[in-house]
Design a protein around this motif. Structure first.
Motif, short mmCIF file in Angstrom:
data_model
loop_
_atom_site.label_atom_id
_atom_site.label_comp_id
_atom_site.label_asym_id
_atom_site.label_seq_id
_atom_site.Cartn_x
_atom_site.Cartn_y
_atom_site.Cartn_z
N ARG B 280 0.85 -1.20 0.00
CA ARG B 280 0.00 0.00 0.00
C ARG B 280 0.88 1.25 0.00
N HIS B 312 -10.11 -9.78 1.15
CA HIS B 312 -10.69 -8.43 0.97
C HIS B 312 -10.98 -8.23 -0.52
N ILE B 314 -13.29 -6.68 -2.44
CA ILE B 314 -13.60 -5.43 -3.14
C ILE B 314 -12.33 -4.64 -3.41
N GLU B 315 -11.55 -4.51 -2.35
CA GLU B 315 -10.28 -3.79 -2.53
C GLU B 315 -9.39 -4.51 -3.53
N ARG B 317 -10.16 -6.42 -5.98
CA ARG B 317 -10.64 -6.27 -7.35
C ARG B 317 -10.27 -4.92 -7.93
N GLY B 318 -10.45 -3.87 -7.12
CA GLY B 318 -10.11 -2.52 -7.59
C GLY B 318 -8.65 -2.45 -8.01
N PHE B 319 -7.77 -3.00 -7.20
CA PHE B 319 -6.33 -2.91 -7.50
C PHE B 319 -5.94 -3.82 -8.66
N GLU B 321 -7.85 -4.67 -11.20
CA GLU B 321 -8.34 -4.03 -12.44
C GLU B 321 -7.40 -2.89 -12.84
N LYS B 322 -6.96 -2.17 -11.85
CA LYS B 322 -6.02 -1.07 -12.13
C LYS B 322 -4.71 -1.60 -12.68
#
Lengths: 474, 395
Positions: B280, B312, B314-315, B317-319, B321-322
């Protein structure tokens, strides 16, 4: 964008509670995402593409930042919120774990939410201040201390800018030195304070013949714009990305968020319809504000605002104000009838008025005005060139040595050490020369922080120097 | 007042401008980075110099000498056009070849391997025609890294061997860099023992040459070899050695790479919370860098992967995809395939069988371009099995 400009702590508390409750929710709804906060919007930018998961993640990261701060102040409050929303423990579960009654847990939860909302409110206000400072720093340094005769025009322009409606491309038109850049600069600063735009980009189009890709027509102008824009808005895009792909990505960006793109010094030639139609395609909700000496053709979705010359009263006000700034107190306090002849010869053009006031400080005004009257000049720019020739003749050789090398400055300007090296002057000669040019408003200060000084010159002055270098008659 | 010769004065200023920036940049190499905010002024000086016959050769030579600084500052896209302009001028063959080599390196920094290889091969041929040993060596050295980037390992090895053969005793830096490149080649082809040997040789030379940044890079590279072999203690020692070396440098990018390795080590030794915290930190710091898509892709993927391991979703997935988008920008299809496959693992964990199967399919399609790559082969087997499993469950 827009964040809600009036942020209420009471409403924020409710929104923060909703956001926590939906910590693990990924759907198309947006009412529990704190989307109005600049903090959340900044996180979203880091997490493209904008999928529902990415949007939820952005909100959660803001909440996590708030929790981190809360943990430093009230660790138990932070822990409670984590248990309840991140770990999805029920009120009953938490009450058992902490040996508290359910009512006590609810009460502590309310307190913790109030505390974290206060923290997030402070963070949001900091973010908004930082946003304003950041966007303003991307503008050109102000070349004015006070503007004359433009307040109505600025109000009109501002109203057009911060409205989600046509026109999407606004062009400020007027002869060089009339104040287009100053008007744009002043009004865009006002627009930044409204928090209306995601981002403001200020681009300057390079026209000088010294560059390897001189503009040849509207298509090339547009390509240059796209290249500059993609470097600023899509810095992660590889350099080898084909032009059409850059255009496509920019279009996506400008259509999804509200940007204000200021393109200064655009020389619109024939077939401006092509350029305007391309810009209008990129716009909505983003907007373009152009400055140009030549008016564009009419096009749906665009508007032209012509800058008139200053009125007699504003011209005299400008001359007095400027004379005071350069220490020419006689002119600053002169009666109207003494200043009127200047206005009568050059009209209400700020650049020309300032230059003449400057010249009048060192040469007799009647002679100057007589020479201008003898050679009636067709265009405003021909007047400038004439005035600058006269000005050049009055400069010391040291000042000429500095002015000559200024076209070599980058957009951000030249620092004194570089000026010293390139001008060939000694240290003892340098500052009097810079002071002389500053006093004659021939040097512009372009620094971004209080202690640094970088110097540049006005576009008209640069054109004049190039005309001398190209052996135009002096 | 004496008359003022404006043209002569301006021309002198153009030449002096090039020299001025040469002095500023090279007189105090420890303080180069203070000029980064004025990199446009440096560019301007070279551009103006290239436009005047009397200053062209000097400006072009300055541009070539600036290559390490351009890389360090991360401003190479702006210089591609300028070097193009220089290449169109009539200059000495030696300078032409150096410009071509410089341009090739700039394309390499941009991960545009095709153009880099094309330019560098041309430069090699030209250097051969002029029998310029120094430039031939340099061309082979740059081609080693270009083919390495393009995953053409046999060609990369071949050029490395030729460069090593031609090196003179005073070219120890290039020698160490070649050892490092050979270490990477062997690592990527799964020959860990050979890779370790090359990195050890590179480390010894970097230490002797007192090059902390390069030493740290080779340490981190070696750390990955140990991780692949699950030799955790050695991996950790390498990481620590890299950290000590980097302490004395300003290299933000290398420090982030070290952080990435630390996080990986923590992940591999099942210290997931520490790994997430480390990654992070890296993702936030790297988001301030312009470009650097490969590093950002790696940090972002690793964070997503660690969050997935912690459940975790949701988190994660966001990362993930990025990271997929960042790999695309970094022009690395193999890493992108890995991130897509990891995203498929997330869908599988969430029991979204059909979506998981589809996403595994997307990863497999990308892997098809690397049939001989050891890592691609391993991922291929893993994702094929997973896809089949999910397809059955999807019904």
């Amino acid at each position: 964008m827009n964040p809600v400009t009036d942020l209420s702590l009471t409403q924020l508390r409710k929104d923060v509670h909703a956001a926590f409750k939906h910590w693990h929710t990924v759907d198309a709804k947006t009412d529990h995402l704190l989307a109005d906060l600049l903090l959340v919007q900044n996180k979203r930018h880091e997490l493209e593409p904008q999928t529902p998961a990415a949007r939820r993640l952005s909100t959660n990261q803001v909440l996590l930042d708030g929790l981190e701060q809360l943990e430093k102040q009230k660790p138990q409050a932070a822990a409670l919120l984590k248990r309840r929303f991140h770990d999805q423990q029920t009120i009953r579960g938490v009450s058992q774990r902490l040996s508290l009654s359910e009512d006590q847990v609810k009460h502590k939860q309310r307190e913790a939410l109030a505390q974290i909302s206060t923290i997030l409110y402070a963070l949001e206000m900091e973010a908004r201040d930082a946003y304003k400072v950041r966007l303003e720093s991307q503008l050109e340094a102000k070349s004015y201390t006070q503007l004359f005769g433009i307040s109505n025009l600025s109000d009109r322009l501002l109203a057009l800018l911060i409205t989600d409606a046509s026109p999407w491309v606004i062009t400020l038109v007027g002869i060089g030195g009339i104040g287009k850049t100053s008007l744009a600069n002043y009004t865009v600063r006002r627009a930044i304070h409204s928090l209306y735009y995601e981002e403001v980009i200020w681009l300057k189009i390079i026209h000088s013949a010294k560059y390897s890709h001189p503009l040849a027509g509207p298509e090339q102008t547009f390509q240059q714009l796209i290249t500059q824009l993609s470097r600023r808005l899509l810095p992660a895009l590889p350099n080898h990305t084909p032009y059409t792909q850059k255009l496509q990505q920019l279009q996506q960006l400008l259509k999804n968020q509200r940007y204000l793109i200021v393109v200064d010094n655009l020389e619109l030639k024939e077939d401006t319809a092509y350029l305007l139609s391309e810009l209008v395609t990129l716009a909505m909700p983003s907007q373009f504000l152009l400055t140009s000496r030549l008016p564009p053709a009419d096009h749906a979705g665009s508007m032209t605002i012509r800058l008139p010359e200053l009125s007699e009263a504003d011209s005299i006000g400008l001359m007095r104000h400027y004379a005071g700034e350069i220490g020419f107190l006689q002119a600053a306090n002169a009666p109207e009838e003494d200043l009127l002849p200047i206005f009568e010869v050059v009209g209400g053009n700020p650049f020309a008025l300032k230059q003449l006031v400057n010249l009048a400080k060192v040469r007799p005004l009647p002679t100057l005005l007589a020479s201008l009257r003898e050679r009636p000049l067709q265009t405003g720019e021909a007047i400038y060139q004439h005035i600058l020739k006269e000005t050049w003749r009055t400069l010391s050789n040291d000042a000429k040595a500095v002015l000559t090398i200024m076209p070599l400055a980058a957009d951000g300007g030249m620092d004194p050490e570089q000026i010293l090296a390139l001008s060939g002057l000694t240290q003892a000669q340098l500052w009097p020369a810079i002071d002389e040019l500053n006093g004659r408003s021939l040097l512009e200060v372009r620094s971004s922080n209080i202690w640094e000084r970088f110097y540049g010159i006005h576009r008209l002055t640069e054109l004049f120097i190039h005309s001398l270098l190209n052996n135009d008659e002096l | 007042m004496m008359s003022f010769d404006i043209s002569s004065h301006y021309q002198k200023a153009v030449i002096e401008n090039v020299r001025f920036w040469q002095r500023r940049i090279f007189d105090d190499k420890m303080a180069i980075d203070q000029w980064r905010p004025q990199h446009e002024a440096v560019w301007q000086a070279v551009e103006a110099g290239l436009s005047y016959a009397a200053a062209q050769a000097e400006a072009a030579a300055f541009a070539v000498a600036l290559l390490p600084t351009i890389e360090r500052w991360g401003v190479w896209p702006d210089w591609l056009l300028l070097i193009d302009k220089a290449l169109a001028l009539t200059l000495t063959p030696n300078l032409q070849i150096r410009l071509r080599l410089t341009q090739g390196q700039l394309y390499l920094f941009n991960r545009n391997f095709n153009d880099a290889i094309s330019l560098l091969e041309t430069a090699l041929v030209q250097a051969g025609q002029y029998q310029n040993q120094e430039l031939i060596t340099l061309a082979h050295y740059y081609l080693t890294n270009a083919y390495l980037g393009d995953k053409a390992y046999a060609k990369a090895r071949d050029h490395a061997a030729k460069a090593l053969d031609l090196l003179t005793p005073n070219q120890l830096e290039i020698q160490a860099a070649l050892y490092n490149s050979l270490g990477l080649i062997e690592r990527e082809t799964g020959k860990f023992a050979a890779s370790e040997a090359w990195f050890q040789q590179a480390l010894a030379l970097w230490e002797a040459l007192d090059k902390p940044t390069q030493l740290a890079r080779s340490c981190l590279n070696l750390s990955v070899v140990y991780q692949e072999q699950r030799r955790w203690a050695r991996a950790k020692a390498c990481y620590e050695q890299a950290n000590v070396a980097l302490d004395s440098t300003d290299s933000v990018v290398d420090k982030l790479k070290a952080l990435n390795e630390l996080g990986t080590l923590q992940y591999m030794t099942d210290d997931l919370p520490a790994a997430v915290k480390t990654f992070r930190q890296g993702v936030v710091a790297a988001s301030q860098l312009q470009g650097m898509y490969h590093l950002r892709g790696s940090l972002t993927h690793n964070l997503g992967n660690a969050l997935l391991a912690m459940g975790h979703w949701i988190e994660a997935r966001g990362f993930l995809e990025k990271s997929i988008k960042l790999w695309q920008q970094a022009n690395d299809a193999l890493e992108r395939a890995n991130s897509i496959g990891t995203l498929a693992e997330l869908f599988e964990a969430q029991e979204e069988w059909a979506l998981a199967a589809f996403t595994y399919g997307q990863a497999l399609e990308l892997l098809g371009s690397y049939p001989d790559h050891p890592w691609a082969q391993k991922l291929n087997a893993q994702f094929e099995a997973a896809q089949a499993r999910c397809a059955v469950l999807a019904g």
